[in-house]
Scaffold this active site. Structure first.
Site, short mmCIF file in Angstrom:
data_model
loop_
_atom_site.label_atom_id
_atom_site.label_comp_id
_atom_site.label_asym_id
_atom_site.label_seq_id
_atom_site.Cartn_x
_atom_site.Cartn_y
_atom_site.Cartn_z
N LYS A 169 6.98 -1.88 1.04
CA LYS A 169 6.09 -2.28 2.14
C LYS A 169 4.95 -1.29 2.34
O LYS A 169 3.80 -1.69 2.52
CB LYS A 169 6.89 -2.38 3.45
CG LYS A 169 7.71 -3.64 3.60
CD LYS A 169 8.16 -3.82 5.04
CE LYS A 169 8.82 -2.61 5.62
NZ LYS A 169 10.13 -2.28 5.01
N THR A 193 3.72 0.87 0.24
CA THR A 193 2.83 0.83 -0.92
C THR A 193 1.94 -0.40 -0.85
O THR A 193 0.74 -0.34 -1.13
CB THR A 193 3.69 0.84 -2.20
OG1 THR A 193 4.59 1.94 -2.12
CG2 THR A 193 2.85 0.97 -3.43
N ARG A 233 3.20 4.80 9.82
CA ARG A 233 4.01 5.74 10.59
C ARG A 233 3.95 7.14 9.99
O ARG A 233 3.79 7.31 8.79
CB ARG A 233 5.47 5.27 10.61
CG ARG A 233 5.68 4.06 11.47
CD ARG A 233 7.07 3.49 11.26
NE ARG A 233 7.19 2.87 9.94
CZ ARG A 233 8.33 2.53 9.38
NH1 ARG A 233 9.47 2.73 10.03
NH2 ARG A 233 8.35 1.97 8.20
N LYS A 249 14.97 11.47 0.25
CA LYS A 249 13.98 10.43 0.11
C LYS A 249 12.65 10.88 -0.50
O LYS A 249 11.93 10.08 -1.09
CB LYS A 249 13.71 9.85 1.50
CG LYS A 249 13.16 8.45 1.47
CD LYS A 249 12.95 7.99 2.91
CE LYS A 249 11.90 6.92 3.03
NZ LYS A 249 11.39 6.81 4.38
N ALA A 306 13.69 3.36 13.05
CA ALA A 306 13.92 1.92 13.08
C ALA A 306 15.39 1.59 13.38
O ALA A 306 15.69 0.48 13.81
CB ALA A 306 13.49 1.30 11.76
N PHE A 347 11.77 -1.74 8.11
CA PHE A 347 12.94 -2.57 7.80
C PHE A 347 12.54 -3.98 7.35
O PHE A 347 11.38 -4.25 7.10
CB PHE A 347 13.89 -2.64 8.99
CG PHE A 347 14.75 -1.41 9.16
CD1 PHE A 347 14.58 -0.29 8.34
CD2 PHE A 347 15.73 -1.36 10.13
CE1 PHE A 347 15.38 0.83 8.49
CE2 PHE A 347 16.54 -0.24 10.29
CZ PHE A 347 16.36 0.86 9.47
N PHE A 393 7.19 -5.66 -10.52
CA PHE A 393 7.76 -4.57 -11.33
C PHE A 393 7.57 -4.92 -12.80
O PHE A 393 7.45 -6.10 -13.15
CB PHE A 393 9.26 -4.41 -11.05
CG PHE A 393 9.59 -3.89 -9.68
CD1 PHE A 393 8.60 -3.63 -8.74
CD2 PHE A 393 10.91 -3.66 -9.33
CE1 PHE A 393 8.92 -3.15 -7.48
CE2 PHE A 393 11.23 -3.17 -8.06
CZ PHE A 393 10.25 -2.92 -7.13
N TRP A 398 0.87 -0.86 -7.09
CA TRP A 398 1.52 0.42 -7.41
C TRP A 398 0.93 0.96 -8.72
O TRP A 398 0.55 2.13 -8.79
CB TRP A 398 3.04 0.22 -7.55
CG TRP A 398 3.76 1.51 -7.85
CD1 TRP A 398 4.09 2.49 -6.95
CD2 TRP A 398 4.22 1.96 -9.13
NE1 TRP A 398 4.73 3.52 -7.58
CE2 TRP A 398 4.83 3.23 -8.92
CE3 TRP A 398 4.20 1.43 -10.41
CZ2 TRP A 398 5.40 3.97 -9.96
CZ3 TRP A 398 4.76 2.16 -11.45
CH2 TRP A 398 5.36 3.42 -11.22
#
Lengths: 640, 640
Positions: free
Chosen positions: A87, A89, A111, A122, A343, A374, A463, A492
Site C-alpha cells: 500500500k 509503495t 504516516r 521490519k 492500527a 491494514f 510481482f 516498485w
C-alpha cells in the site's frame, strides 16, 4: 491555484532493483526549501529541520481558505498476507505518476513510522523500490521529533497519575489541600485556571481564594481518589521492548509499598498519537487532551487529564507536532509525513491536518493521496467513519491494492509465513487460486467500498512471478464486482512511470461531479448497534457476541456520556473475520467482542476482538545486526 | 580570525525584574541563520531546526584547524544552598558583558536541561532575569531532539539485553545459533561485521561462513550468558517518574516467567549522555558505544553493547546529536547548548565538541565560557580531571560564583530550605556569618582551583538584600585567599551591563602567557589512590573508607582492565564532605565509599558516596499547574 512548476527528479532505474536504502542514497533529494517554494508554501510558513525535512505552518489553511480542495483519494488494500501487499509503495508510486508523469499537483500523505519496528523485524517504512520517500533514513529516524514529543507528553501524564495517587495516599486532607492550593504572599490561595475547571466539574462555584471552600469541598477538590484497577493510561516507549508488556512499578523503597501492575505500550499506540492524527487545530488538540479519561475514581466517575492538572503541559510538549512534516518522493513530488497511530487499537491513519493543508496546496485540479493502514475492512472503514467524520472532508475515490499472491492465499493457497520461502503455488501460474481470491476477498472489499458511495480503482501491484493470464483475470473480476476500473501497476520496479496507467484510471474515476459520500452508520445509534453494523456490513458476520466485560463497559461508557462516539474496531487485519486463519470472505460467523475501551480524547470507542498486542518484541536476530554507519561519511546501511 | 560584526540586542531593563519567560518573550531573538553568519559559520555548516535553533557541523573543526583557540574559562560555584547560587545566570551574564559590552568574540557553552525537572519543581534552566538563553521555551522543550535520541538509543540497548536473555533461555544451542547466523540463498552463514568482532573478542579466527565454527565455538558465539544480577544498564525516560525507580519487568504472560527487577533512570543519567558530552567525533562516539559494559556474563567477564549487537544501531540513532546546538543570549551573543549529563552520577558538563567548535570560532582573542555543574569541589574537579583530560584543552581561568546567602550558610547560618521563607539572618546584614563562610568554604574552593594552576576570578552574584559591607568583605577575603580578582556582579537585574566589571577582571586574569595547567592525579595511580587523592586534596578528608562491595568492584574493574580510567565522584553537592548537613569546610572526616560503578564507554569509574537518586519525582503540586499555552498565539506561560 495554478499548476506547480516542479523540478522532477529522474532516478536511474536499475534491474535488478537495488535495496531501498541504496536507491534512496543514489538519488540526491532537492533541498526541502525548494520543494516548499515549488508548491506555493511561503518562506514564513516553513520551519526547516535540517535540509531535507520541514514543518509547515497551519496558517496556510487560513491563507488558502477560499481555494477549493483537491481530489481526496485513499489507498487501501485487500486482506493482506503477513508480508504486506504494498500500500505504501503504491501510494508513493501513484503520486510520482500523477506528478512527475501526468504533471498534476499531487501530494502523498503518509504516516510516520515507529522506530520500534525499524530496529526490530521490519526495517524502514518509506515505500520501497523506486517508489519511496527520501531520504529514507531521515524518514525512519526521529523525523522532526513528533513521536518523541508524544512519548514525553504521554509519560508526564502517567508519572503525574502515580505521583498524585502517592501523595493522596500519604498525606492528610489538610496537607494535601494546602499543598495543592498554597498561600501566596498576600495570604490567599488563588487557584490556577486548570484547578478552577476542576471546581466547575465538581459543580462548585469558582472562588478567588480557595480558602473560601468548605472542608467537604476542599477534600473533593484535592482528592481524585483514582481507583488503581481502572487506570487505562499506560506508559509508552518507541522501542520494541516485550519485557515491558507486564511490569510492576513502585518497588523503590521510598514509594512505601504502593506498588501497581501496569504496562508500557509502543508510543504510536498512545492516545496522544490518535489525537494528533484526528485533531484539526492546536486549540482542538488542547480540548481533546483535556477530555482524556485516564481511569475512574472509586465512585466510578471518569477521571480526566484535566483533573490530573496536565492539559496545558501536555499541549506545550506537543505544540510543534500539529504542523505537518514536508518531505519528497524519489521523483521530487511533495509528501506530508504526519502522525501514525497504531492500527491495532487506533485508526491507523495519517493526520487530518496534513490532508487538509495538502488539499489546499494542491488546489481543485490537484490530488491528495493518503493511505489507510491494514486491509480495507479496517483501514478504509475507519478512514471513512472516523477520520472523514472528524475532518468533514469528502473522499473522491478509493485505490484498492491487491496482489496475485494475496488473492491466491484467499483462494485457498497454503499459508504465507514471514521468513520462510514461498510455496510453489505462489511462484507458478495458478488461475483457480487467483479466481477463488477474487470471488471472495476482492469482491467483498470492493463491495464494501461501494457501500460508502465511492468509486474504486483496483491496483494490481505486480510481482515478477505474476503471469499475464493471472493479472488479466484479476482485472476482469474486479470490474465484474464493481470496480470503476482495474489496472496493473509496476511502480516498485519502475517508479512513477510504472504507475501511469493507475494514475490515468484514477483521474478518470475522479472527473465529473463528486459522488455522494455516505457514512456506514449514524452516531446516534447505540454503541452496540454501531459495532454490529460494522461487523455485519463490512466483515460479513451474522452479528456480534459481547462478553460480560464488554457489556459492562458499553453500559458504563454510555452512562458516562460517551455513547455518541464512533467505533474503532481492534481486529486482526489478516482476515475479514476475527480469526486470522480464515481467508477469503468468511460467512456464518459471530464476531466476539472480548472487551471494550475508550479513547475519549481522541474521540472513539474501541472494541477488542481477540488479543491485541500493543508492544512488539525483538526477535533473536533483530535487523540491528545489519545496520551500519560509516562515522566519517555518515552513510547508513542496512535500514533495508 | 577577526572580531565578529554582531548586531547586539538591547533588552529594556525593568525594575522589578519580570518573570524569566516574560523577559524572554519581550526580546525577539535574531534568526539563528543571522547569528551563525555573524560568527563565521558558513551556510553549508548550518542545519536549521526552526528559526531560532540550529545544529552546527563539526566540519568547522577541520576548516579552522589552523586557527588558535580562544581563552577557555570555566564557571564553577562555591558549595551552594539548595536554591542554587546562579552559575548559569553568571555564565550568560558574563558572555553578554564580554560580547555586547566589551565587544569580544565570546561563546557560552551550556548544558541542555532535562525536561523532567522543567515540568517538576524546577522550571526552566536557561539562566535567569536579564541573563538568559532565548527563546527560553525552545531551550527548555525538546531543543533539537538530542535527549530524545539518547532515550531511544539507551532503551534499544535495554530491550535488546532482555530480549537476548529471553531467546537464550528459551532456545536450544542449535536454534539460537541458526537464528543468529541464518543461511543465505547460497546456503552459507556469513556473519556481519559486529558478529565478526565478537569472534575477535572470543579469540576465534574470523570465518567467511559461520558453518565452519565448531560446536563449542558456535555456543560461545551465540550465548552471551548474561548474569541478570550484574546488569547495570537501566532503561531511561526524560520524565520525573518516581514509580519507575524500582520495577519488575517481564510479567506479561508471553515472557514465560523470566521476570527481573530493574529501574528507570532519568535520561540525562544515561551513560550515552556522558558519552555525548565526552566524545570528540562521531567515530569516537561509535567506539565508546562499542565499549559500553552492560554487565557481566556468568563467568564474570564484561558483556558489551557490541556483544549485544547494537553498536551501530545506537550510533545511527545518535548520529545527529554530535553536532552542537546554536542559540543566542538575550543580548544576541552566541550560545552552544549541547549535552547535559546528570551531575549526580556523571560529570555534569556540557560537551567537549561544543567547546572545541566554539574555541575555533571565537579565535585567539576570543573567549569560551563553559559551566561546571554543582559546587567547584565536584564540577570544577571533574571539568579539569575528566573533561579537559579527554579534550586536551587547557583552561585559562576559573570564575567562581559565590553569594552572600551561601556564605552566611557556611558561616553557621540556619538551614536554607527550598519552598520556605528565608530566615532573617539572610535578609539582614550579618558580617560574622559572611566572614565564617569566607574563611571556610570560599577559602577551600579557591585553594582547590589554584591546585590546578589556574587563576580564579571570584564573582559575587549580588542579591538586593546584600549590603555593601557584606559584599566588600567577600571581595577582600577572596583576594586574601588567593583569588586573582574578586568583583560584585549584577547581571541578573542588569544583564551584560551588570557584569562588565566581572568581564574586565576576567580579561585581565587571562591576558599574558598561559598559566601551567596540571591535573590533580595521574591516571597510572590505582583506582583507590585516585579516589583518595580527590577526597584528601579537594574535599579535605583524612582519607577514604571502602565498603566490601566497593573493594570487590575496584578489584574487578582493575582486573577487567579499567584501572586507568579517571574518577567521577558521585557525592552530594551540598557539602564538601559526604554529609549534606556539614557546611563550611569540614575536616577530620573519612569519606565513605559505599559502592563503585563503571561507565566504561563514557570513560570513567564512579564511586558512590552515599545514596544517589537517578530518577527525580514529582511533588504534590508540580509546576505543570502553572503552565499554560494560548492555542491561537501559541504563547506559553508558567515555565518560570
Amino acid at each position: 491555484m495554478s499548476t506547480w512548476n516542479i523540478e522532477y527528479l529522474k532516478p536511474t532505474l536499475l534491474d535488478p532493483v537495488p535495496s531501498d536504502i541504496a536507491i534512496s542514497r543514489s538519488q540526491p533529494p532537492k533541498d526541502i526549501e525548494k520543494v516548499a517554494a515549488e508548491i506555493g508554501v511561503h518562506p514564513e510558513e516553513l520551519d526547516l529541520y535540517g535540509r531535507k525535512k520541514a514543518k509547515v505552518s497551519l496558517d496556510i489553511l487560513e491563507r488558502l481558505q477560499n481555494v477549493q480542495d483537491g481530489k481526496y483519494v485513499v489507498v487501501a488494500g485487500i486482506t493482506p498476507t503477513p508480508l504486506g501487499e504494498g500500500k505504501s509503495t503504491t501510494t508513493i508510486g501513484l503520486v510520482q505518476a500523477l506528478g512527475a508523469h501526468l504533471h498534476k499537483n499531487v501530494f502523498a500523505c503518509v504516516r510516520q513510522p515507529s522506530q520500534g519496528p525499524t530496529f526490530g523485524i521490519k526495517g524502514g517504512a518509506a515505500g520501497g523500490g523506486y517508489s519511496q520517500v527520501i531520504p529514507m533514513e531521515e524518514f525512519n529516524l526521529h523525523l522532526t521529533g513528533d513521536i518523541h514529543a508524544i512519548t514525553a507528553a504521554n509519560n508526564l501524564l502517567a508519572a503525574a497519575i502515580d505521583a498524585r495517587m502517592f501523595h493522596e495516599a500519604t498525606q492528610t486532607d489538610e496537607a494535601l489541600f494546602n499543598r495543592l492550593a498554597p498561600k501566596n504572599k498576600k495570604g490567599t490561595r488563588p487557584l490556577t485556571e486548570i484547578q478552577l475547571r476542576r471546581l466547575d466539574r465538581l459543580g462548585f462555584e469558582r472562588v478567588d481564594d480557595a480558602e473560601h471552600l468548605s472542608v467537604e469541598q476542599r477534600n473533593q477538590f484535592a482528592r481524585l481518589n483514582i481507583d488503581p484497577d481502572t487506570i487505562t493510561w499506560n506508559r509508552v516507549l518507541d522501542t520494541n521492548d516485550r519485557f515491558l508488556r507486564g511490569i510492576e512499578i513502585g518497588l523503590g523503597k521510598n514509594e512505601k509499598g504502593l506498588t501497581r501492575k501496569t504496562q508500557f505500550d509502543i508510543t504510536v499506540a498512545s492516545e496522544l498519537m490518535a489525537i494528533l492524527a484526528l485533531t484539526t487545530s492546536l486549540a482542538d488538540m488542547q480540548q481533546r487532551i483535556q477530555r482524556i479519561v485516564i481511569g475512574c475514581d472509586k465512585a466510578g466517575k471518569p477521571v480526566t487529564a484535566d483533573d490530573v492538572g496536565v492539559t496545558d503541559a501536555l499541549t506545550v510538549l506537543m505544540r510543534d507536532t500539529v504542523r505537518p512534516n514536508l518531505m519528497q518522493t524519489l521523483e521530487g513530488t511533495p509528501v506530508f509525513v504526519h502522525a501514525g497511530p497504531f492500527a491495532n487499537i487506533a485508526h491507523g491513519q495519517s493526520s487530518i491536518l496534513a490532508d487538509r493543508v495538502a488539499l489546499k496546496l494542491a488546489g481543485p485540479e490537484g490530488f491528495v493521496i493518503t493511505e489507510a493502514g491494514f486491509g480495507a475492512d479496517i483501514g478504509m472503514e475507519k478512514f471513512f467513519n472516523i477520520k472523514c467524520r472528524y475532518s468533514g472532508l469528502k473522499p473522491s475515490a478509493v485505490v484498492l491494492v491487491a496482489t496475485v499472491r494475496a488473492l491466491k492465499m484467499h483462494g485457498g493457497g497454503p499459508s504465507v509465513v514471514a521468513g520462510t520461502p514461498l510455496k510453489h503455488e505462489y511462484l507458478d501460474e495458478n488461475l483457480p487460486l487467483v479466481e477463488g481470491g477474487c470471488d471472495s476477498n476482492l469482491r467483498k472489499q470492493i463491495e464494501n467500498a461501494n457501500k460508502f458511495g465511492i468509486p474504486v480503482v483496483l491496483c494490481v501491484n505486480k510481482f515478477s512471478t505474476d503471469t499475464d493470464k493471472e493479472l488479466q483475470l484479476v482485472i476482469q473480476k474486479a470490474k465484474q464486482y464493481g470496480a470503476f476500473d482495474a489496472v496493473v501497476s509496476e511502480h516498485w520496479a519502475k517508479g512513477g512511470s510504472g504507475a501511469v496507467d493507475l494514475a490515468t484510471a484514477l483521474v478518470k474515476a475522479t472527473s465529473g461531479p463528486a459522488k455522494p459520500f455516505k457514512f456506514l452508520y449514524d452516531l446516534d445509534l447505540s454503541l452496540e448497534e454501531k459495532i454490529a453494523t460494522i461487523a455485519r456490513e463490512i466483515y460479513g458476520a451474522d452479528g456480534i457476541e459481547l462478553s460480560e466485560e464488554a457489556k459492562t463497559k458499553l453500559e458504563r461508557y454510555t452512562q458516562q456520556g460517551f455513547g455518541k462516539l464512533p467505533i474503532c474496531m481492534a481486529k486482526t487485519h489478516l482476515s475479514l473475520s476475527s480469526d486470522p486463519t480464515k481467508k477469503g470472505a468468511p460467512t456464518g460467523f459471530t464476531l466476539p467482542i472480548r472487551d471494550v475501551r475508550a479513547s475519549v480524547g481522541a474521540g472513539f470507542i474501541y472494541p477488542l476482538v481477540g488479543e491485541m498486542t500493543t508492544m512488539p518484541g525483538l526477535n533473536t536476530r533483530p535487523c540491528f545486526y545489519d545496520i551500519t554507519i560509516d562515522p566519517v561519511t555518515e552513510i547508513i546501511d542496512g535500514l533495508f
